[in-house]
Design a protein around this motif. Structure first.
Motif, PDB file in Angstrom:
ATOM      1  N   SER A  14       0.823  -1.201   0.000  1.00  0.00           N
ATOM      2  CA  SER A  14       0.000   0.000   0.000  1.00  0.00           C
ATOM      3  C   SER A  14       0.860   1.255   0.000  1.00  0.00           C
ATOM      4  N   SER A  15       2.171   1.113  -0.078  1.00  0.00           N
ATOM      5  CA  SER A  15       3.066   2.254  -0.061  1.00  0.00           C
ATOM      6  C   SER A  15       3.142   2.876  -1.463  1.00  0.00           C
ATOM      7  N   ILE A  16       2.892   4.167  -1.523  1.00  0.00           N
ATOM      8  CA  ILE A  16       2.944   4.889  -2.793  1.00  0.00           C
ATOM      9  C   ILE A  16       4.245   5.676  -2.835  1.00  0.00           C
ATOM     10  N   THR A  17       4.973   5.546  -3.928  1.00  0.00           N
ATOM     11  CA  THR A  17       6.216   6.283  -4.111  1.00  0.00           C
ATOM     12  C   THR A  17       5.959   7.772  -3.960  1.00  0.00           C
ATOM     13  N   LYS A  18       6.858   8.452  -3.270  1.00  0.00           N
ATOM     14  CA  LYS A  18       6.749   9.898  -3.111  1.00  0.00           C
ATOM     15  C   LYS A  18       7.211  10.590  -4.383  1.00  0.00           C
ATOM     16  N   SER A  19       6.609  11.719  -4.679  1.00  0.00           N
ATOM     17  CA  SER A  19       7.010  12.532  -5.812  1.00  0.00           C
ATOM     18  C   SER A  19       8.036  13.548  -5.321  1.00  0.00           C
ATOM     19  N   THR A  20       9.261  13.435  -5.789  1.00  0.00           N
ATOM     20  CA  THR A  20      10.340  14.300  -5.318  1.00  0.00           C
ATOM     21  C   THR A  20      10.808  15.294  -6.371  1.00  0.00           C
ATOM     22  N   VAL A  21      10.204  15.234  -7.556  1.00  0.00           N
ATOM     23  CA  VAL A  21      10.639  16.058  -8.683  1.00  0.00           C
ATOM     24  C   VAL A  21       9.508  16.991  -9.094  1.00  0.00           C
ATOM     25  N   GLU A  22       9.838  18.258  -9.300  1.00  0.00           N
ATOM     26  CA  GLU A  22       8.848  19.189  -9.833  1.00  0.00           C
ATOM     27  C   GLU A  22       8.783  18.984 -11.340  1.00  0.00           C
ATOM     28  N   ARG A  23       7.594  18.680 -11.831  1.00  0.00           N
ATOM     29  CA  ARG A  23       7.414  18.370 -13.250  1.00  0.00           C
ATOM     30  C   ARG A  23       6.495  19.381 -13.905  1.00  0.00           C
ATOM     31  N   GLU A  24       6.731  19.622 -15.174  1.00  0.00           N
ATOM     32  CA  GLU A  24       5.868  20.467 -15.992  1.00  0.00           C
ATOM     33  C   GLU A  24       5.065  19.562 -16.915  1.00  0.00           C
ATOM     34  N   PRO A  25       3.776  19.870 -17.124  1.00  0.00           N
ATOM     35  CA  PRO A  25       2.972  19.043 -18.026  1.00  0.00           C
ATOM     36  C   PRO A  25       3.534  19.067 -19.451  1.00  0.00           C
ATOM     37  N   LEU A  26       3.340  17.985 -20.144  1.00  0.00           N
ATOM     38  CA  LEU A  26       3.722  17.883 -21.549  1.00  0.00           C
ATOM     39  C   LEU A  26       2.859  18.843 -22.363  1.00  0.00           C
ATOM     40  N   GLU A  27       3.458  19.482 -23.343  1.00  0.00           N
ATOM     41  CA  GLU A  27       2.702  20.415 -24.192  1.00  0.00           C
ATOM     42  C   GLU A  27       1.639  19.666 -24.990  1.00  0.00           C
ATOM     43  N   ALA A  28       0.484  20.300 -25.142  1.00  0.00           N
ATOM     44  CA  ALA A  28      -0.655  19.680 -25.828  1.00  0.00           C
ATOM     45  C   ALA A  28      -0.310  19.263 -27.263  1.00  0.00           C
ATOM     46  N   SER A  29       0.583  19.995 -27.889  1.00  0.00           N
ATOM     47  CA  SER A  29       0.942  19.692 -29.285  1.00  0.00           C
ATOM     48  C   SER A  29       1.670  18.356 -29.428  1.00  0.00           C
ATOM     49  N   ALA A  30       2.121  17.771 -28.325  1.00  0.00           N
ATOM     50  CA  ALA A  30       2.850  16.500 -28.375  1.00  0.00           C
ATOM     51  C   ALA A  30       1.932  15.284 -28.458  1.00  0.00           C
ATOM     52  N   VAL A  31       0.634  15.509 -28.279  1.00  0.00           N
ATOM     53  CA  VAL A  31      -0.300  14.380 -28.188  1.00  0.00           C
ATOM     54  C   VAL A  31      -1.380  14.463 -29.255  1.00  0.00           C
TER      55      VAL A  31
END
Length: 187
Positions: A14-31
């Motif tokens: 039940s352990s969820i990995t912690k998020s340690t990195v600040e991330r930016e969303p992928l640009e919409a044009s990539a999808v």
């Protein structure tokens, strides 16, 4: 631009990995937007319910998820790791036309209930958001909710929604609050 795949077997943890990195969303044009899932087992009773969580993940991360649910890989219910890897990459190429997706292959054979395998393949652009830690978070949530009382559509929906939120938010350490509390008690 070859996607990569990883394997996770159920752990019941039940352990969820912690998020340690600040991330930016992928640009919409990539999808190039696609369907959200393919269900060979008939598990999903409410596409709307499932897709709500997957769309939330997409909105948070900019990476569109695609879920493939099956009990057979290349004609067998007992695929090898190489079978799973090849199959996941083949599915990515069959269903997705860009490098901005994450494909999650969920495999469970009814002859062996409660034992499942989860593989994922990330496109090269998706990897800018879905690094190893982010993918671990997603797989941890799937594993955690698999053992809940939720129906399959709710389970996957909730796992994607919660994973998207956590991936895009750095998990704060409780240590500063503990230090403050100890200092207040001492004073």
């Amino acid at each position: 631009a070859v996607p990569y795949a990883y394997f996770v077997s159920n752990s019941g943890g039940s352990s969820i990995t912690k998020s340690t990195v600040e991330r930016e969303p992928l640009e919409a044009s990539a999808v190039i937007t696609t369907d959200y899932y393919h269900d060979e087992l008939g598990w999903i009773r409410s596409a709307t319910k499932l897709e709500d969580g997957m769309k939330s993940f997409f909105q948070e991360t900019g990476v569109q998820p695609f879920l493939y649910i099956t009990d057979t890989v290349n004609g067998t219910h007992y695929p090898t790791a190489d079978d799973m890897d090849t199959y996941a990459n083949t599915l990515y190429d069959s269903y997705i036309e860009d490098e901005g997706h994450i494909l999650v292959l969920f495999f469970e054979y009814e002859g062996n209930p409660g034992v499942y395998n989860t593989w994922y393949v990330c496109g090269n652009q998706a990897k800018t958001v879905m690094d190893q830690e982010a993918c671990d978070i997603l797989l941890d949530y799937i594993d955690s909710y698999y053992y809940s009382d939720l129906d399959e559509d709710e389970m996957f929906s909730t796992a994607f929604e919660k994973a998207g939120e956590r991936i895009m938010t750095v998990t704060k350490s409780p240590l500063p609050m503990i230090i403050v509390a100890v200092c207040v008690v001492v004073v």
